[in-house]
Scaffold this motif. Structure first.
Motif, PDB file in Angstrom:
ATOM      1  N   ILE A   1       0.818  -1.222   0.000  1.00  0.00           N
ATOM      2  CA  ILE A   1       0.000   0.000   0.000  1.00  0.00           C
ATOM      3  C   ILE A   1       0.842   1.257   0.000  1.00  0.00           C
ATOM      4  O   ILE A   1       0.325   2.353  -0.204  1.00  0.00           O
ATOM      5  N   GLY A   2       2.158   1.107   0.217  1.00  0.00           N
ATOM      6  CA  GLY A   2       3.012   2.290   0.275  1.00  0.00           C
ATOM      7  C   GLY A   2       3.073   3.077  -1.018  1.00  0.00           C
ATOM      8  O   GLY A   2       3.457   4.245  -1.015  1.00  0.00           O
ATOM      9  N   VAL A   3       2.681   2.452  -2.130  1.00  0.00           N
ATOM     10  CA  VAL A   3       2.675   3.178  -3.396  1.00  0.00           C
ATOM     11  C   VAL A   3       1.712   4.359  -3.330  1.00  0.00           C
ATOM     12  O   VAL A   3       1.870   5.356  -4.048  1.00  0.00           O
ATOM     13  N   ALA A   4       0.712   4.270  -2.449  1.00  0.00           N
ATOM     14  CA  ALA A   4      -0.226   5.382  -2.285  1.00  0.00           C
ATOM     15  C   ALA A   4       0.478   6.620  -1.759  1.00  0.00           C
ATOM     16  O   ALA A   4       0.025   7.748  -1.979  1.00  0.00           O
ATOM     17  N   GLU A   5       1.594   6.439  -1.058  1.00  0.00           N
ATOM     18  CA  GLU A   5       2.360   7.586  -0.566  1.00  0.00           C
ATOM     19  C   GLU A   5       2.921   8.392  -1.736  1.00  0.00           C
ATOM     20  O   GLU A   5       3.023   9.618  -1.669  1.00  0.00           O
ATOM     21  N   VAL A   6       3.262   7.697  -2.809  1.00  0.00           N
ATOM     22  CA  VAL A   6       3.729   8.377  -4.016  1.00  0.00           C
ATOM     23  C   VAL A   6       2.568   9.082  -4.708  1.00  0.00           C
ATOM     24  O   VAL A   6       2.689  10.226  -5.167  1.00  0.00           O
ATOM     25  N   LEU A   7       1.432   8.412  -4.771  1.00  0.00           N
ATOM     26  CA  LEU A   7       0.268   8.977  -5.453  1.00  0.00           C
ATOM     27  C   LEU A   7      -0.258  10.221  -4.746  1.00  0.00           C
ATOM     28  O   LEU A   7      -0.655  11.188  -5.398  1.00  0.00           O
ATOM     29  N   ARG A   8      -0.266  10.204  -3.412  1.00  0.00           N
ATOM     30  CA  ARG A   8      -0.824  11.359  -2.698  1.00  0.00           C
ATOM     31  C   ARG A   8       0.071  12.595  -2.859  1.00  0.00           C
ATOM     32  O   ARG A   8      -0.396  13.722  -2.756  1.00  0.00           O
TER      33      ARG A   8
ATOM     34  N   GLY B   1      -6.667  16.109  -0.561  1.00  0.00           N
ATOM     35  CA  GLY B   1      -7.675  15.265  -1.199  1.00  0.00           C
ATOM     36  C   GLY B   1      -7.097  13.973  -1.728  1.00  0.00           C
ATOM     37  O   GLY B   1      -7.702  12.895  -1.604  1.00  0.00           O
ATOM     38  N   LEU B   2      -5.905  14.062  -2.315  1.00  0.00           N
ATOM     39  CA  LEU B   2      -5.238  12.856  -2.803  1.00  0.00           C
ATOM     40  C   LEU B   2      -4.901  11.915  -1.645  1.00  0.00           C
ATOM     41  O   LEU B   2      -5.020  10.693  -1.765  1.00  0.00           O
ATOM     42  N   GLY B   3      -4.483  12.493  -0.518  1.00  0.00           N
ATOM     43  CA  GLY B   3      -4.173  11.672   0.649  1.00  0.00           C
ATOM     44  C   GLY B   3      -5.397  10.934   1.160  1.00  0.00           C
ATOM     45  O   GLY B   3      -5.330   9.751   1.509  1.00  0.00           O
ATOM     46  N   LEU B   4      -6.535  11.642   1.200  1.00  0.00           N
ATOM     47  CA  LEU B   4      -7.784  11.010   1.630  1.00  0.00           C
ATOM     48  C   LEU B   4      -8.181   9.886   0.676  1.00  0.00           C
ATOM     49  O   LEU B   4      -8.553   8.778   1.106  1.00  0.00           O
ATOM     50  N   ALA B   5      -8.108  10.166  -0.625  1.00  0.00           N
ATOM     51  CA  ALA B   5      -8.473   9.148  -1.618  1.00  0.00           C
ATOM     52  C   ALA B   5      -7.573   7.919  -1.513  1.00  0.00           C
ATOM     53  O   ALA B   5      -8.042   6.776  -1.594  1.00  0.00           O
ATOM     54  N   CYS B   6      -6.279   8.145  -1.307  1.00  0.00           N
ATOM     55  CA  CYS B   6      -5.343   7.021  -1.192  1.00  0.00           C
ATOM     56  C   CYS B   6      -5.634   6.194   0.061  1.00  0.00           C
ATOM     57  O   CYS B   6      -5.539   4.961   0.039  1.00  0.00           O
ATOM     58  N   GLY B   7      -5.993   6.875   1.151  1.00  0.00           N
ATOM     59  CA  GLY B   7      -6.333   6.159   2.371  1.00  0.00           C
ATOM     60  C   GLY B   7      -7.553   5.277   2.192  1.00  0.00           C
ATOM     61  O   GLY B   7      -7.591   4.130   2.653  1.00  0.00           O
ATOM     62  N   VAL B   8      -8.558   5.803   1.502  1.00  0.00           N
ATOM     63  CA  VAL B   8      -9.776   5.035   1.255  1.00  0.00           C
ATOM     64  C   VAL B   8      -9.482   3.833   0.355  1.00  0.00           C
ATOM     65  O   VAL B   8      -9.936   2.704   0.612  1.00  0.00           O
ATOM     66  N   LEU B   9      -8.712   4.063  -0.698  1.00  0.00           N
ATOM     67  CA  LEU B   9      -8.388   2.970  -1.618  1.00  0.00           C
ATOM     68  C   LEU B   9      -7.548   1.889  -0.942  1.00  0.00           C
ATOM     69  O   LEU B   9      -7.758   0.693  -1.168  1.00  0.00           O
ATOM     70  N   ALA B  10      -6.591   2.315  -0.105  1.00  0.00           N
ATOM     71  CA  ALA B  10      -5.751   1.331   0.591  1.00  0.00           C
ATOM     72  C   ALA B  10      -6.591   0.490   1.542  1.00  0.00           C
ATOM     73  O   ALA B  10      -6.406  -0.727   1.645  1.00  0.00           O
ATOM     74  N   THR B  11      -7.540   1.139   2.229  1.00  0.00           N
ATOM     75  CA  THR B  11      -8.416   0.396   3.132  1.00  0.00           C
ATOM     76  C   THR B  11      -9.275  -0.599   2.357  1.00  0.00           C
ATOM     77  O   THR B  11      -9.462  -1.753   2.781  1.00  0.00           O
ATOM     78  N   ALA B  12      -9.783  -0.165   1.219  1.00  0.00           N
ATOM     79  CA  ALA B  12     -10.610  -1.059   0.393  1.00  0.00           C
ATOM     80  C   ALA B  12      -9.802  -2.249  -0.132  1.00  0.00           C
ATOM     81  O   ALA B  12     -10.367  -3.308  -0.424  1.00  0.00           O
TER      82      ALA B  12
ATOM     83  N   SER C   1      -0.188  12.709   5.828  1.00  0.00           N
ATOM     84  CA  SER C   1       0.954  13.069   4.982  1.00  0.00           C
ATOM     85  C   SER C   1       0.536  13.964   3.824  1.00  0.00           C
ATOM     86  O   SER C   1       1.289  14.857   3.425  1.00  0.00           O
ATOM     87  N   GLY C   2      -0.668  13.731   3.296  1.00  0.00           N
ATOM     88  CA  GLY C   2      -1.162  14.594   2.228  1.00  0.00           C
ATOM     89  C   GLY C   2      -1.302  16.034   2.683  1.00  0.00           C
ATOM     90  O   GLY C   2      -0.923  16.972   1.971  1.00  0.00           O
ATOM     91  N   ALA C   3      -1.851  16.228   3.872  1.00  0.00           N
ATOM     92  CA  ALA C   3      -1.990  17.580   4.407  1.00  0.00           C
ATOM     93  C   ALA C   3      -0.635  18.229   4.674  1.00  0.00           C
ATOM     94  O   ALA C   3      -0.491  19.458   4.618  1.00  0.00           O
ATOM     95  N   ASN C   4       0.378  17.414   4.952  1.00  0.00           N
ATOM     96  CA  ASN C   4       1.700  17.942   5.285  1.00  0.00           C
ATOM     97  C   ASN C   4       2.539  18.289   4.064  1.00  0.00           C
ATOM     98  O   ASN C   4       3.517  19.028   4.159  1.00  0.00           O
ATOM     99  N   THR C   5       2.159  17.797   2.899  1.00  0.00           N
ATOM    100  CA  THR C   5       2.993  17.912   1.697  1.00  0.00           C
ATOM    101  C   THR C   5       3.407  19.341   1.393  1.00  0.00           C
ATOM    102  O   THR C   5       4.595  19.648   1.230  1.00  0.00           O
ATOM    103  N   GLN C   6       2.443  20.244   1.296  1.00  0.00           N
ATOM    104  CA  GLN C   6       2.769  21.610   0.896  1.00  0.00           C
ATOM    105  C   GLN C   6       3.374  22.440   2.019  1.00  0.00           C
ATOM    106  O   GLN C   6       4.033  23.445   1.762  1.00  0.00           O
ATOM    107  N   TYR C   7       3.175  22.030   3.264  1.00  0.00           N
ATOM    108  CA  TYR C   7       3.856  22.714   4.356  1.00  0.00           C
ATOM    109  C   TYR C   7       5.361  22.473   4.265  1.00  0.00           C
ATOM    110  O   TYR C   7       6.171  23.403   4.398  1.00  0.00           O
ATOM    111  N   ARG C   8       5.746  21.226   4.018  1.00  0.00           N
ATOM    112  CA  ARG C   8       7.172  20.935   3.865  1.00  0.00           C
ATOM    113  C   ARG C   8       7.734  21.588   2.611  1.00  0.00           C
ATOM    114  O   ARG C   8       8.860  22.099   2.609  1.00  0.00           O
TER     115      ARG C   8
END
Length: 495
Positions: A61-68, A96-107, A135-142
């Motif tokens: 599921i870590g590939v979602a980290e790249v997608l988000r 939004g991408l982080g949320l979508a990735c979380g939902v997909l990984a759970t599914a 992590s998605g929410a943190n992306t643009q802060y970093r």
């Protein structure tokens, strides 16, 4: 439209880069030390199977980290300017991408359980999937802190998250939580990192504005997303193959060796990228300055990171004995082979910086489409020989990739990479390799592991000192690395 403040290109940019690297690397050394403590303590409290089960989940599921991320963090850092409205929109896109990735990984939980035939993973996947939203929410802060060269703030966030995550993990392990200690460590680190970065950045996102286009960021990030996704596959196919064929215990051994490899590599490459990318992007039109910065960055990578991995490979057996204890002895040969590949992973980072700073993510994607499938085949070919076989495939693949990537980026960028390849080869053969051999020789002494490590380090240092004294080229390199170190500490400005 208001623009986010940025540091302008000036004669002191090299000093800013060096000081930024100094602050970042200093913090990363501290963070690495904390990670070593956590790694050692958890290895003595948990079983290989606990680490293996978590590695099974993250490998898939870590590939979602790249997608988000979608390459938008690097796009924002490399951009010449970013308006406040663009920054706000980018925040909402990544969240939004982080949320979508979380939902997909759970599914995908049933698929992960079926792949490994491990029912215990059914509860682990949804918890780790929640990290994608954070992590998605943190992306643009970093990204924003990196653009403004606020490396101290980033360092504070990294250290704070590591300290708290380590405390949570060790506490859970002592309480008998097993694999949940490792899960708790990841969740805590991501959450603390976001909170500290929000405080440091001192901004909250405004509403999403439809009239503010993000096409230029998606154009940059879209190509980068492709390369990062393929790269993720290359870096994790070993875990998936071992987990599916050999099970959680063998994967647990491999994952400890791999983490021991990636811990120093991540502590160097990731922060140096945060420093190098914005600086190289600003001087890319100044050919001589750009090449000079590349050369200096390569020397630091060769003499410090690559040589460190060579010595680590030689001292693998006593290092593992000291860190993990006798029940983890199977980690030593795996780490030794992986560390050899780490040498080439360290020096190949330069090509990655060139692709991004020259806005050549599309060319990088085309290169990945050719080279990475071949790397996957080489890595997977070692599966019948277990963890050591996969490690050997990993190292061979990255050695070949280093040469191919440096040649290709030189071709598409117009920058002559021949001198970079020759200089790196010279340092690896005359400095890194002999240091590694001398370190290995120290392990043949009939003395305790701690003494072997000390003798090996002293032997490597003696060889380096001898070269500096008698070889003019190495002496010149040493002056350059020393100058960089002094500037990193803020004690000398660029000429």
């Amino acid at each position: 439209m208001a623009r986010v403040p940025r540091v302008t290109t000036a004669t002191g940019l090299g000093d800013q880069a060096a000081r930024g690297a100094g602050v970042t690397l200093g913090a990363q050394l501290l963070r690495a030390g904390l990670q070593v403590v956590a790694l050692v303590v958890l290895a003595r409290l948990l079983e290989p199977r606990d680490f293996g089960l978590v590695a099974m989940v993250t490998a898939v599921i870590g590939v979602a980290e790249v997608l988000r991320d979608f390459g938008l963090s690097s796009a924002a850092i490399a951009a010449r300017d970013v308006t406040r409205a663009e920054r706000d929109n980018l925040f909402w896109v990544n969240t939004g991408l982080g949320l979508a990735c979380g939902v997909l990984a759970t599914a995908a939980t049933p698929l992960v359980v079926a792949l490994y035939d491990e029912p215990r993973l059914a509860t682990v996947v949804p918890v780790l999937a929640a990290v994608f939203l954070v992590s998605g929410a943190n992306t643009q802060y970093r990204a924003d802190l990196s653009r403004r060269l606020r490396f101290r703030a980033l360092a504070v966030a990294d250290i704070a998250s590591q300290v708290l995550a380590m405390g949570v993990a060790i506490g859970l392990a002592l309480a008998g939580a097993g694999l949940w200690a490792v899960v708790g460590q990841q969740v805590t680190a991501a959450t603390v990192l976001l909170l500290v970065n929000v405080v440091s950045a001192r901004w909250l996102p405004g509403r999403y504005r439809r009239d503010v286009p993000l096409r230029r960021f998606f154009r940059f990030g879209g190509a980068l997303l492709g390369t990062q996704s393929i790269s993720y596959l290359t870096k994790n196919v070993d875990n998936v193959a071992l987990g599916a064929v050999w099970g959680a215990s063998v994967l647990g051994v491999y994952s400890r060796a791999y983490q021991l490899l990636m811990m120093p590599l991540n502590q160097v490459n990731a922060p140096l990228t945060r420093v190098a990318l914005p600086v190289l992007s600003r001087v890319r039109d100044d050919g001589p300055t750009y090449r000079r910065y590349l050369s200096r960055a390569q020397l630091v990578g060769c003499y410090v990171t690559a040589t460190g991995f060579a010595v680590g490979a030689g001292l693998a057996e006593p290092l593992v004995a000291l860190l993990f204890g006798p029940r983890w002895s199977a980690v030593a040969p795996v780490f030794a082979v992986l560390a050899l590949g780490g040498i080439f992973r360290a020096v190949s980072q330069l090509a990655y910086w060139m692709y991004l700073s020259q806005d050549l993510t599309g060319a990088q994607l085309k290169q990945f489409l050719v080279t990475r499938p071949l790397m996957v085949l080489v890595i997977v070919a070692g599966t019948p020989w277990g963890a050591v076989g996969v490690a050997a495939g990993h190292s061979i693949a990255y050695a070949l990739y280093w040469v191919a990537s440096l040649w290709h980026v030189g071709k598409v960028s117009g920058v002559d990479t021949g001198p970079l390849l020759r200089n790196a080869t010279r340092v690896l053969l005359t400095v890194s390799a002999p240091c590694g051999v001398l370190a290995l020789a120290a392990t043949w002494l009939p003395v305790p592991a701690a003494v072997q490590v000390v003798v090996g380090l002293l032997a490597a240092a003696a060889w380096l000192g001898l070269l500096v004294a008698v070889v003019p080229a190495v002496r010149a390199d040493a002056v350059t690395v020393r100058s960089f170190a002094l500037r990193a500490a803020g004690r000398r400005r660029a000429a």
